[in-house]
Every structure is written in C-alpha cells, then in structure tokens.
Scaffold this motif. Structure first.
Motif, PDB file in Angstrom:
ATOM      1  N   TYR A 761     -10.905  -7.218   1.047  1.00 48.39           N
ATOM      2  CA  TYR A 761      -9.670  -7.855   1.525  1.00 48.39           C
ATOM      3  C   TYR A 761      -8.846  -6.848   2.327  1.00 48.39           C
ATOM      4  O   TYR A 761      -8.304  -7.170   3.394  1.00 48.39           O
ATOM      5  N   LEU A 762      -8.744  -5.625   1.812  1.00 46.60           N
ATOM      6  CA  LEU A 762      -7.983  -4.588   2.517  1.00 46.60           C
ATOM      7  C   LEU A 762      -8.591  -4.323   3.892  1.00 46.60           C
ATOM      8  O   LEU A 762      -7.867  -4.156   4.889  1.00 46.60           O
ATOM      9  N   TYR A 763      -9.924  -4.306   3.963  1.00 49.50           N
ATOM     10  CA  TYR A 763     -10.600  -4.120   5.246  1.00 49.50           C
ATOM     11  C   TYR A 763     -10.265  -5.266   6.202  1.00 49.50           C
ATOM     12  O   TYR A 763      -9.965  -5.048   7.382  1.00 49.50           O
ATOM     13  N   ALA A 764     -10.292  -6.499   5.700  1.00 45.75           N
ATOM     14  CA  ALA A 764      -9.965  -7.657   6.533  1.00 45.75           C
ATOM     15  C   ALA A 764      -8.547  -7.543   7.072  1.00 45.75           C
ATOM     16  O   ALA A 764      -8.280  -7.832   8.242  1.00 45.75           O
ATOM     17  N   TYR A 765      -7.634  -7.085   6.206  1.00 53.18           N
ATOM     18  CA  TYR A 765      -6.222  -6.974   6.596  1.00 53.18           C
ATOM     19  C   TYR A 765      -6.033  -5.905   7.677  1.00 53.18           C
ATOM     20  O   TYR A 765      -5.393  -6.130   8.703  1.00 53.18           O
ATOM     21  N   LEU A 766      -6.610  -4.709   7.470  1.00 57.09           N
ATOM     22  CA  LEU A 766      -6.416  -3.596   8.408  1.00 57.09           C
ATOM     23  C   LEU A 766      -7.128  -3.817   9.734  1.00 57.09           C
ATOM     24  O   LEU A 766      -6.709  -3.293  10.770  1.00 57.09           O
ATOM     25  N   SER A 767      -8.215  -4.599   9.716  1.00 51.32           N
ATOM     26  CA  SER A 767      -8.974  -4.815  10.949  1.00 51.32           C
ATOM     27  C   SER A 767      -8.526  -6.053  11.713  1.00 51.32           C
ATOM     28  O   SER A 767      -9.037  -6.333  12.797  1.00 51.32           O
ATOM     29  N   SER A 768      -7.551  -6.791  11.167  1.00 49.38           N
ATOM     30  CA  SER A 768      -7.103  -8.009  11.844  1.00 49.38           C
ATOM     31  C   SER A 768      -6.348  -7.653  13.127  1.00 49.38           C
ATOM     32  O   SER A 768      -5.668  -6.634  13.208  1.00 49.38           O
ATOM     33  N   THR A 769      -6.468  -8.510  14.110  1.00 50.93           N
ATOM     34  CA  THR A 769      -5.912  -8.226  15.439  1.00 50.93           C
ATOM     35  C   THR A 769      -4.394  -8.301  15.446  1.00 50.93           C
ATOM     36  O   THR A 769      -3.719  -7.395  15.945  1.00 50.93           O
ATOM     37  N   LYS A 770      -3.826  -9.375  14.890  1.00 46.61           N
ATOM     38  CA  LYS A 770      -2.380  -9.577  14.992  1.00 46.61           C
ATOM     39  C   LYS A 770      -1.588  -8.736  13.995  1.00 46.61           C
ATOM     40  O   LYS A 770      -0.450  -8.371  14.252  1.00 46.61           O
ATOM     41  N   ILE A 771      -2.196  -8.434  12.855  1.00 41.36           N
ATOM     42  CA  ILE A 771      -1.450  -7.679  11.839  1.00 41.36           C
ATOM     43  C   ILE A 771      -1.915  -6.226  11.794  1.00 41.36           C
ATOM     44  O   ILE A 771      -1.154  -5.302  12.093  1.00 41.36           O
ATOM     45  N   GLY A 772      -3.178  -6.022  11.418  1.00 44.17           N
ATOM     46  CA  GLY A 772      -3.662  -4.656  11.213  1.00 44.17           C
ATOM     47  C   GLY A 772      -3.538  -3.789  12.455  1.00 44.17           C
ATOM     48  O   GLY A 772      -3.007  -2.672  12.392  1.00 44.17           O
ATOM     49  N   LYS A 773      -4.028  -4.262  13.580  1.00 45.46           N
ATOM     50  CA  LYS A 773      -3.982  -3.462  14.797  1.00 45.46           C
ATOM     51  C   LYS A 773      -2.555  -3.160  15.210  1.00 45.46           C
ATOM     52  O   LYS A 773      -2.218  -2.038  15.589  1.00 45.46           O
ATOM     53  N   THR A 774      -1.667  -4.167  15.119  1.00 48.35           N
ATOM     54  CA  THR A 774      -0.267  -3.962  15.495  1.00 48.35           C
ATOM     55  C   THR A 774       0.389  -2.913  14.602  1.00 48.35           C
ATOM     56  O   THR A 774       1.111  -2.042  15.078  1.00 48.35           O
ATOM     57  N   LEU A 775       0.126  -3.007  13.307  1.00 47.41           N
ATOM     58  CA  LEU A 775       0.714  -2.041  12.376  1.00 47.41           C
ATOM     59  C   LEU A 775       0.195  -0.621  12.644  1.00 47.41           C
ATOM     60  O   LEU A 775       0.967   0.339  12.653  1.00 47.41           O
ATOM     61  N   LEU A 776      -1.095  -0.486  12.863  1.00 43.22           N
ATOM     62  CA  LEU A 776      -1.665   0.840  13.111  1.00 43.22           C
ATOM     63  C   LEU A 776      -1.180   1.414  14.437  1.00 43.22           C
ATOM     64  O   LEU A 776      -0.934   2.615  14.546  1.00 43.22           O
ATOM     65  N   ASP A 777      -1.025   0.560  15.439  1.00 46.12           N
ATOM     66  CA  ASP A 777      -0.545   1.039  16.742  1.00 46.12           C
ATOM     67  C   ASP A 777       0.826   1.684  16.634  1.00 46.12           C
ATOM     68  O   ASP A 777       1.158   2.600  17.393  1.00 46.12           O
ATOM     69  N   ARG A 778       1.648   1.199  15.700  1.00 40.02           N
ATOM     70  CA  ARG A 778       2.995   1.770  15.549  1.00 40.02           C
ATOM     71  C   ARG A 778       2.957   3.242  15.169  1.00 40.02           C
ATOM     72  O   ARG A 778       3.914   3.974  15.424  1.00 40.02           O
ATOM     73  N   GLY A 779       1.870   3.667  14.565  1.00 42.13           N
ATOM     74  CA  GLY A 779       1.812   5.043  14.071  1.00 42.13           C
ATOM     75  C   GLY A 779       1.262   6.041  15.054  1.00 42.13           C
ATOM     76  O   GLY A 779       1.155   7.229  14.752  1.00 42.13           O
ATOM     77  N   ILE A 780       0.891   5.590  16.243  1.00 47.08           N
ATOM     78  CA  ILE A 780       0.303   6.519  17.208  1.00 47.08           C
ATOM     79  C   ILE A 780       1.349   7.526  17.662  1.00 47.08           C
ATOM     80  O   ILE A 780       2.474   7.173  17.997  1.00 47.08           O
TER      81      ILE A 780
END
Length: 839
Positions: A761-780
């Motif tokens: 489930y955590l993998y699905a969440y972090l790899s999702s386009t609208k949520i996971g990618k957006t959240l990770l992009d904030r940390g760049i």
C-alpha cells in the motif's frame, strides 16, 4: 508539413528553407541599422536579360528612393547563400545586369561563413569594376559622404549586439590575434578611442575612415594614425589612464580599419543608443573561461531589470548603488538607467537641454554608483559600459573585493542598495586564511547560527563570503528606520540544502537581516553557461528581526530564453507564436507579472487574486530545516497537502501519519570504492539509479557477493526505493529480481514497518502520480543536480485508509508486481534461448 515564415521586409509568407534565416538577418540589417524603408525592398525579384525574364531571381533588392520598382532603379543587389558555400561570380553577374552601384553577398556569421562582402562600382567612371568596401551606405547617404562624419550627424546605435557580433566575427577570422582574451582587449581599446572621440570638442570625428582613404596605402596609414593618436590621448586622460598599461594597439591595420568602419557612424554616448542588449553584446567578446570556469555567469537583463524594479533605488533620496562583483557592469548600468529615467520624469516640464540632463546624470553617477571586479577585462568592460550609459567610471575599480575591502570605492555601512550576482557554480573555494578570517562565514557556525571565531574553515564558496561582505556594506538602520537593502543571486542550495552547513547559514542570516522576498528562478536562467539552480533574494538591514513578518515569495517559470540561450515566445491557442498589437512576438517571461504582484503587495500589503506569488511568515520557515526557497512553500504545489488534510473523516481516509511513523528505517548507504568483476555465482548485480527503473537494464555491472565495503548496498524484497539525485523521486518496489542485489547509494531505502502499514500500500501511495509524485517533488533541493533527502522523505504525509481499503489496494499492487516479474522472467528466457540457439 512545411514551416512558413513571414518576410520581415515584404510581409510575404515564405517556406522556411536553409538560407531563409540569413535573408531575414540581412533584411533586419538593412532596415533596422541602415534605415532603408521596407517599401523600397523586395525579394525574389526576376532578373531580365534581354527577352528572358524568369530564369533568374535576385534574393533581395533595394530600390532608389523615387519609389519605382523597376530593374533600372535598383540601388543594392543582395545575394544570400548558406554557410560553407564559397563566394563566386553570381552576384557580380546579377548586379551588372542592373544599374545598382552597390552589391552585397551574405551567409551569416557561422563558423564556416565567408561573408559579408560589400562592393561599390562607379557607374560613371567604370561600371565594370567592383571595389571592395567595408560597409554599405545608410539610407540617403552618398558614397562620398561615408566616413566624413560631423559629431552632430552621428546616429544612435539601435542594435549593438548585431554590431559587436559582426566585429567579433571579422576579428576572430581575419586578424592576426587568435586568443579570445586578446581580441577582447584590443576591441575595448578601440571602443574607448571611439568613446573618447565623442567627448572631445572637435566638430569633425577623428574616429573615421573614408572610402577614398581605403584606395591607397597612404590613406590607410593616415586613417590608422588618427586612431593610434586617440589611443595616445586615451592613455594620458586621467579618466581612462589606469585602464590600459599597454602603450599601443596590437591589431593589424586592416583590422583597425574594419572596426572603425563599423563603429564610426554611431553616437555611442547618445541617450537614444539602445543599451538594453549592451551586456549581451559584450558577452560576444568574452572568452569561455570568463563564462564558466571562474563562476562568472552574467545576469540576463530580464533578471537585472526585475531586481532593480523590486529594490527601486531612489534618485530623490540620493541612494547609492554598489556591486562588489560587478562583472561587465549589468546591475550598475541598468541601475543608472533607472535613475536617469526618474530624473528625466522629474524634470520633464523644465525644458532642460540634453546636455544639462546628461550632466545631472553624470554627477549622480560620480557620487552614487560604485563597483568592483577582480578580473581586469571585466573591469574594463564595466567602465566602457558605464561610459556609454552615462559615466560612473571613476567609481569602478579592479580589485578583489573579498581580499582587501579598504581598496574598494565604498566603506562599510554606506550602501543604500546592493545589486549583485557573485561568482558561483564551480569549485572555486576561497582558501586564503587572512581572507576567511575577515568573515563570519569563513568560520565554523554553531548549531544555532552563531559564529565560532576559534575555528576557521579550510575553504569557503565565494558566493557565501560575498553574502557576508554585502551585509557589512549595507547601511545600518537608524532612528527606527530600516537600513540598506540588497538583491543578490544565490545558488538554491544555500536556501534549500539539507546539509548542516546550509541550515546553519540560514539561521545566521536571520540574525543579520530581514528577508523581504525570495524569487526562485528557472534552471534555464543562466544557461547555456551553467545549469545551477538559483534564487533572487531580497534582504534589508533592520533592527526588528524577531517579529513574525511575512516574506514575499514566487516561483518564476520562464525568463525569456531556453537552455541554449535562445529567445522563447508566448504561444497562442493554436500553438503559434503570439503577437502584440504591433505585430511583435511576445517574449515568454513571467518576471514582469511577478514584479506587478510585488508592487501591489508593497503598496497594499495584499496580493492580487490568482497571484503567481504568495506570502510565507518567517516563523514558518524556522520549522524543520529553515528552508527559504519559494518552491518549497509554493501553494500551487502544496494544494495536495491541504487536500489530504481536508480529506480526513471523509470517505475512506481516517488519519494522516508521517512516513517516519510507519517505517523501520529510511536511509541510503555511504559511497564505497567500486570493485567490478565478471558475472558468476560469487558476484551480484550492482544497479544504478537509472537501471532500477528499467524493466530490462543494460550494461549491468557486478561486484563480489562478499565485498565488505559494499555490504550496506544490498536491498531486500519488500523494500521501497526512491531515487535521490538526477531523476529524483522515482519509486521502485524491490521484488524477486532486485532481491539480494546491490543498489547505488544514489537511492534512498524505505523499509516499511509491516506492523504499521502494508509495504505494498505504501508503495502504491508513493508511486501515485497525483499524490506521491507531487509530494516527493516538493522535497527537491540543490543547485545543479536535483536531490532529495531521507529527512524529507521521512516527513511525507501518508493518508491512512480504512484497513480493508488499504488491503484491497495492496493486493492489487502485489498482484501487478508478480505479473511484472513473470513478464520480465519470460523476456529473459526468450533472450537466453536466442543466445543458446545461435551461439
């Protein structure tokens, strides 16, 4: 599908062919620089020889001013060729069939170009003799008038970049000097001879060469002698004498004559000379070593004008402007332009003469404009730049600003406005102990940002020392009023880096100045010279540093050019270049919009609706790692976080947890020395960050299974991998294929706690386009190569769903990964069978 272009002179719709670009360039030269009306120009004009009217066509013709568009009224014939095609007799053949006294052959300024070539033939004395000339006449100018210039007749220059480009092309290809630095030095000498000549009281210009002088060696010697005489006067002039230690001009006579012929008709000191692109024009002459190796990346004019628009140096308040790393003088010259405009607006109704206004500008520059640069060539360029703009040259010095502040033209606590772009982006650490000891940031900082004066650093980046230096020069606040203010370009790493030093510097900065604003610039801002990510930071000396004040922030997406430095334009709904009411293409630059939003904020303390900009309270930046970059706080990117928070209690979302709360570990291993070996049962694959993203990775390398330095690089089934540099924030689940293999340290390992959350489930969440990618992009973060840190990944908000819903999603992800593993196994088996059957 064919591409079309609108012809600049005629408005005709033309198919884009290889040589069409060069025809448009030359039309701009004829119209914008030489002044020929568009109505007197035509293209693809049939050439009549006897009864044959259609077999040949002239690329461009310029008709005489009477307006008759007939073959016996042509003034100039132009032949356009692609680069690499040698000059032939076609142009003369065409011209001979007309009554045109002038001919031009052009193929641009590419490396393999032979052009331009210009010719004149005396139609009365010898119409068959084509004489090489160095320039075409201006509109309305007779042949015998070329070079006989009274200073009052000189015209303002409208396209200095094109002018300098022609000169550079000629000198680099034809002069005896080949080193870029030396060519630039010699050009600056002659340019200053021109500037000096314009300041002398004589009615006739000494900076000139006429066609009649070019006909004899004696005439050429006389023309060159005038220029060398100006250079001798230049070296005696107290305003310029410290600039040139060389007692002669080293260019050959032919090159001197060419440069003079290109510059002689213009009044460089005329207020109407278009100086907008002067900085870009000078860059044509700058060697590559000054564009990269020294970290001296020249600030695009769009960014300079934006910074000055925010800082608003005031003429009425007699504010001083200082740049201790002034380079070619961009901030100073455009700052002085801004002051000039304020003065002209103020005196609009006084009917002051142009000379009176120029003297007021010169007086202001003398008393209020200051600059310094360590590089001798840039120092000379800055002084010539300022001379063309309106003086100010006496306050620009050739000094190492960091090393000896006593030699600078301004003292500590004296600058009202600092506008600067210090050297950055390369490994050019300052290691001199005496220099480091002068600055707080030359010492180790304590965790709270205070200075440990007992511990000197081994080296420090110059941009950080310049930040420190600039704060010392800003005026101190007095009587409850703020002090000096600064606009500085800084690598984004300083504002966003997660390393300890970057965090401590940000804490130190909050103790020194008030942050007025931060505008993140796009990566293309300083390309093609560097891809370093940068921000414009606006600071103010202020006694009130402890209150929770707002910081204006914005993220610029485009500054008018792409990564190759080429202009980019706004597109309309059909994907074509949009045009304004005058039919001109609209440069795609969002800084003017951000400036409008700043001005409204400054006036009303509010931002317009649908604003690109936003406000962040300084106390909010102190949470976590004191990040100051606007990108991190951009609400347009943070909408997803708010949506997550608002979703709790609605539908399946029951709470939000931090990733650190549901993980056993989040880390990446330290770097180890690689030990590559051949594939065997005793070795394991070693995956790069790119290879873990590939279904069938190429060029895999192997390391010994028992290689001790790499033991921490093993990954296990069920771990989640997040790329942390380069292609940042890409998520991969470790399945059977990656299980017990080694993976590079450029990948973060997330080990989920199965007692807290299902890893799938955590993998699905972090790899999702609208949520996971957006959240990770904030940390760049970072400056050149994108990075993301384990600390940031640990802070990510994880939406927890009802257990049955999480289980449903986890099962789907697990099933999809199993199918993916089977597909990869079948693919490998098929490949192996091909190898076995054939080999």
């Amino acid at each position: 599908m064919k591409d079309y272009i609108e012809d600049y002179a005629t408005g005709k719709k033309l198919i884009v062919r290889p040589e069409e670009h060069y025809r448009q360039e030359f039309e701009h030269y004829l119209i914008d620089e030489l002044g020929y009306p568009k109505k007197d120009i035509d293209i693809e004009v049939p050439l009549q020889r006897g009864s044959n009217k259609k077999s040949e066509a002239m690329d461009i013709v310029v008709y005489a001013a009477s307006g008759r568009h007939v073959q016996d009224n042509i003034r100039i014939v132009v032949e356009i060729k692609r680069p690499g095609i040698p000059y032939d007799g076609q142009l003369k053949s065409y011209t001979t069939a007309t009554t045109a006294p002038y001919a031009a052959w052009y193929q641009g300024y590419d490396a393999d170009s032979y052009s331009p070539r210009y010719f004149y033939r005396d139609m009365k004395k010898d119409p068959t003799k084509f004489n090489d000339i160095l320039q075409l006449p201006h509109y309305g100018e007779r042949f015998d008038e070329i070079g006989k210039y009274r200073k009052d007749d000189l015209q303002p220059a409208k396209n200095l970049k094109s002018l300098f480009q022609r000169i550079h092309f000629y000198l680099y290809g034809n002069s005896e000097i080949k080193r870029e630095e030396d060519i630039a030095e010699e050009f600056i000498k002659i340019l200053f001879c021109k500037i000096l000549d314009e300041t002398l009281p004589d009615e006739m210009a000494a900076f000139r060469v006429t066609p009649s002088e070019l006909e004899t060696e004696e005439g050429k010697t006389k023309a060159v002698g005038r220029i060398k005489g100006l250079y001798s006067e230049l070296r005696k002039n107290p305003s310029f004498s410290d600039m040139f230690t060389d007692n002669k001009i080293n260019l050959d006579d032919e090159s001197i004559i060419y440069v003079v012929s290109e510059l002689q008709e213009y009044a460089l000191l005329d207020p109407q000379t278009n100086t907008d692109a002067l900085g870009d024009a000078y860059e044509i002459f700058l060697p590559a070593t000054l564009k990269g190796d020294s970290g001296q990346f020249f600030t695009p004019r769009e960014i300079v004008r934006f910074a000055i628009g925010v800082m608003k140096p005031s003429w009425r308040k007699h504010e001083s402007i200082f740049d201790p790393a002034c380079g070619s003088g961009g901030f100073l010259s455009i700052g002085l332009e801004n002051i000039r405009k304020q003065m002209f607006d103020a005196y609009k109704g006084r009917n002051f003469s142009r000379d009176k206004m120029n003297s007021l500008v010169k007086e202001y520059a003398k008393n209020h404009i200051y600059g310094s640069d360590i590089d001798p060539l840039l120092y000379r360029i800055a002084k010539s730049y300022m001379a063309i703009i309106g003086d100010g040259k006496s306050n620009i010095v050739n000094e190492d600003s960091l090393k000896d502040t006593k030699k600078l033209p301004l003292k500590f606590n004296k600058a009202d406005v600092i506008l600067t772009n210090p050297p950055f982006g390369t490994k050019i650490d300052i290691v001199n102990k005496d220099t480091l000891d002068k600055y707080d940031l030359g010492h180790k900082l304590n965790e709270d940002g205070t200075v440990n004066k007992e511990e000197l650093l081994a080296g420090q980046d110059p941009d950080k020392l310049f930040l420190d230096l600039n704060l010392k020069f800003l005026k101190e606040p007095k009587n409850g009023q703020p002090g000096g203010r600064m606009a500085i370009v800084l690598p984004k790493e300083i504002l966003s880096g997660t390393e300890g030093e970057s965090i401590r510097i940000r804490k130190w900065l909050l103790k020194k100045a008030r942050i007025l604003g931060v505008v993140d610039l796009p990566r293309e801002a300083f390309q093609p010279y560097t891809g370093t990510k940068t921000s414009l930071v606006f600071l103010e000396r202020n006694t009130d540093l402890n209150s929770n004040y707002p910081i204006f922030m914005s993220v610029s997406n485009t500054v008018g050019h792409d990564r190759r430095g080429k202009a980019i334009y706004v597109k309309d709904n059909s994907g074509e270049d949009a045009v304004d009411s005058d039919g001109n293409k609209i440069i795609d630059n969002d800084l003017p919009k951000i400036l409008d939003e700043w001005n409204q904020y400054e006036k009303n303390h509010t931002l317009p609706e649908n604003s690109q900009s936003f406000l962040v309270n300084v106390d909010d930046t102190k949470k976590g790692i004191y990040r100051f970059d606007a990108w991190y706080y951009d609400p347009h990117k943070n909408k997803i976080v708010k949506k997550l928070e608002d979703s709790v209690g609605n539908g399946d979302v029951i709470e939000i947890q931090s990733l650190r709360d549901v993980a056993l570990d989040i880390f990446y291993p330290g770097r180890h020395k690689r030990n590559y070996v051949e594939p065997s049962k005793d070795s394991v694959p070693f995956y790069s960050g790119t290879q873990i993203l590939q279904a069938r990775p190429y060029d895999l390398k192997y390391q010994p299974r028992d290689y001790k330095p790499a033991q921490h690089h093993f990954v296990k089934k069920g771990w989640i991998l997040v790329t942390r540099s380069g292609s940042t924030g890409r998520v991969v689940m470790v399945g059977d294929n990656l299980d017990n293999t080694m993976v590079t340290e450029h990948v973060i390992r997330v080990i989920a706690d199965p007692q807290q959350i299902d890893p799938y489930y955590l993998y699905a969440y972090l790899s999702s386009t609208k949520i996971g990618k957006t959240l990770l992009d904030r940390g760049i973060y970072a400056s050149v190569v994108d990075h993301i840190s384990p600390q940031f990944v640990a802070s990510l908000p994880i939406a927890r769903l009802k257990p049955e819903k999480e289980k449903e999603i986890a099962n789907k992800m697990k099933k999809s990964l199993e199918l993916e593993e089977k597909a990869i196994a079948l693919f490998k088996k098929g490949n192996q069978e091909i190898d076995d059957d054939i080999l």
